[in-house]
Write a protein that holds these residues in place. Structure first.
Motif, short mmCIF file in Angstrom:
data_model
loop_
_atom_site.label_atom_id
_atom_site.label_comp_id
_atom_site.label_asym_id
_atom_site.label_seq_id
_atom_site.Cartn_x
_atom_site.Cartn_y
_atom_site.Cartn_z
N PRO A 167 0.80 -1.23 0.00
CA PRO A 167 0.00 0.00 0.00
C PRO A 167 0.83 1.28 0.00
CG PRO A 167 -0.12 -1.06 2.14
CD PRO A 167 0.59 -2.01 1.21
N ALA A 168 2.01 1.24 0.57
CA ALA A 168 2.85 2.44 0.61
C ALA A 168 3.32 2.84 -0.78
CB ALA A 168 4.05 2.21 1.52
N LEU A 169 3.37 1.89 -1.67
CA LEU A 169 3.85 2.14 -3.02
C LEU A 169 3.00 3.16 -3.76
CD1 LEU A 169 6.00 1.28 -5.07
CD2 LEU A 169 4.49 -0.56 -5.78
N PHE A 170 1.79 3.39 -3.30
CA PHE A 170 0.87 4.28 -4.01
C PHE A 170 0.72 5.64 -3.33
CE2 PHE A 170 0.13 0.03 -5.41
CZ PHE A 170 0.05 0.19 -6.79
N THR A 171 1.66 5.98 -2.45
CA THR A 171 1.68 7.33 -1.91
C THR A 171 2.59 8.17 -2.80
OG1 THR A 171 3.58 6.91 -0.47
CG2 THR A 171 1.38 6.48 0.46
N GLU A 172 2.35 9.47 -2.82
CA GLU A 172 3.14 10.35 -3.69
C GLU A 172 4.63 10.24 -3.41
OE1 GLU A 172 3.83 15.12 -4.51
OE2 GLU A 172 2.04 14.48 -3.41
N HIS A 173 4.98 10.25 -2.15
CA HIS A 173 6.40 10.18 -1.77
C HIS A 173 7.04 8.88 -2.24
CE1 HIS A 173 9.94 11.21 0.51
NE2 HIS A 173 9.90 10.04 1.12
N GLN A 174 6.35 7.76 -2.04
CA GLN A 174 6.92 6.47 -2.44
C GLN A 174 6.95 6.29 -3.96
OE1 GLN A 174 8.64 4.13 -0.85
NE2 GLN A 174 8.56 5.44 0.94
N VAL A 175 6.01 6.90 -4.67
CA VAL A 175 6.06 6.85 -6.14
C VAL A 175 7.36 7.50 -6.61
CG1 VAL A 175 5.03 7.76 -8.26
CG2 VAL A 175 3.58 6.69 -6.55
N CYS A 176 7.67 8.66 -6.04
CA CYS A 176 8.91 9.36 -6.42
C CYS A 176 10.14 8.54 -6.04
CB CYS A 176 8.95 10.73 -5.76
SG CYS A 176 7.72 11.87 -6.39
N LEU A 177 10.12 7.94 -4.85
CA LEU A 177 11.26 7.12 -4.42
C LEU A 177 11.40 5.86 -5.27
CD1 LEU A 177 11.02 7.46 -0.54
CD2 LEU A 177 12.78 8.42 -2.04
N GLU A 178 10.28 5.25 -5.64
CA GLU A 178 10.33 4.03 -6.46
C GLU A 178 10.88 4.36 -7.85
OE1 GLU A 178 9.48 -0.24 -6.52
OE2 GLU A 178 9.79 1.26 -4.98
N PHE A 179 10.49 5.49 -8.39
CA PHE A 179 11.03 5.93 -9.67
C PHE A 179 12.54 6.08 -9.57
CE2 PHE A 179 12.24 9.13 -12.79
CZ PHE A 179 11.58 8.70 -13.93
N SER A 180 12.98 6.65 -8.47
CA SER A 180 14.41 6.83 -8.23
C SER A 180 15.11 5.49 -8.10
CB SER A 180 14.59 7.63 -6.95
OG SER A 180 15.71 8.43 -7.01
N ARG A 181 14.48 4.54 -7.43
CA ARG A 181 15.07 3.21 -7.28
C ARG A 181 15.21 2.51 -8.64
NH1 ARG A 181 10.81 2.80 -3.24
NH2 ARG A 181 11.70 3.34 -1.23
N VAL A 182 14.23 2.70 -9.49
CA VAL A 182 14.20 2.00 -10.78
C VAL A 182 15.16 2.63 -11.78
CG1 VAL A 182 12.75 1.39 -12.76
CG2 VAL A 182 11.86 1.13 -10.45
N VAL A 183 15.09 3.95 -11.96
CA VAL A 183 15.88 4.59 -13.02
C VAL A 183 17.04 5.43 -12.51
CG1 VAL A 183 14.04 4.60 -14.73
CG2 VAL A 183 14.29 6.53 -13.20
N GLY A 184 17.13 5.63 -11.19
CA GLY A 184 18.24 6.38 -10.65
C GLY A 184 18.16 7.88 -10.89
N LYS A 185 16.96 8.39 -11.14
CA LYS A 185 16.75 9.82 -11.36
C LYS A 185 15.64 10.31 -10.46
CE LYS A 185 17.77 10.27 -16.28
NZ LYS A 185 17.14 10.68 -17.55
#
Length: 90
Positions: free
Chosen positions: A45-63
C-alpha cells in the motif's frame, strides 16, 4: 508494513526503510507473477503514496521524478503559461 500504512499517521522513515529493503522482492513479484494492480495495492500500500512513487522511480531509473518532471515543464515553457494565465496561483 501494511499495518503501518493503516495507521492515521504512518512512520515515514520506517516505511521508507522497509520499502528500500523490499525493492528486489517487489520487483521480482511484479515481473514474475504479474499481479493485478489491486493485489499490488493490497500487498504494497505504501507504493501508491506520492512520496513512495517518487522514491520508487528513483530506485528504478536512478533519477529524480520531480526534477525530471519540472525540467520537462521548463522545456515546454508550461510554467510560464500557467503563471501568465493564473498569476502564479496553485
Amino acid at each position: 508494513m501494511v499495518d503501518e500504512m493503516k495507521k492515521k499517521t504512518p512512520n515515514g522513515a520506517l516505511i521508507k526503510q522497509k520499502m528500500d529493503l523490499t525493492y528486489a522482492l517487489r520487483r521480482n513479484e511484479v515481473v514474475k507473477d504479474k499481479p493485478a494492480i489491486t493485489q499490488i495495492c493490497q500487498h504494497w500500500p505504501a507504493l501508491f503514496t506520492e512520496h513512495q512513487v517518487c522514491l520508487e522511480f528513483s530506485r528504478v531509473v536512478g533519477k529524480s521524478l520531480r526534477q525530471d518532471f519540472y525540467e520537462a515543464l521548463d522545456h515546454h515553457r508550461l510554467m510560464e503559461i500557467f503563471k501568465a494565465k493564473w498569476g502564479g496561483l496553485g
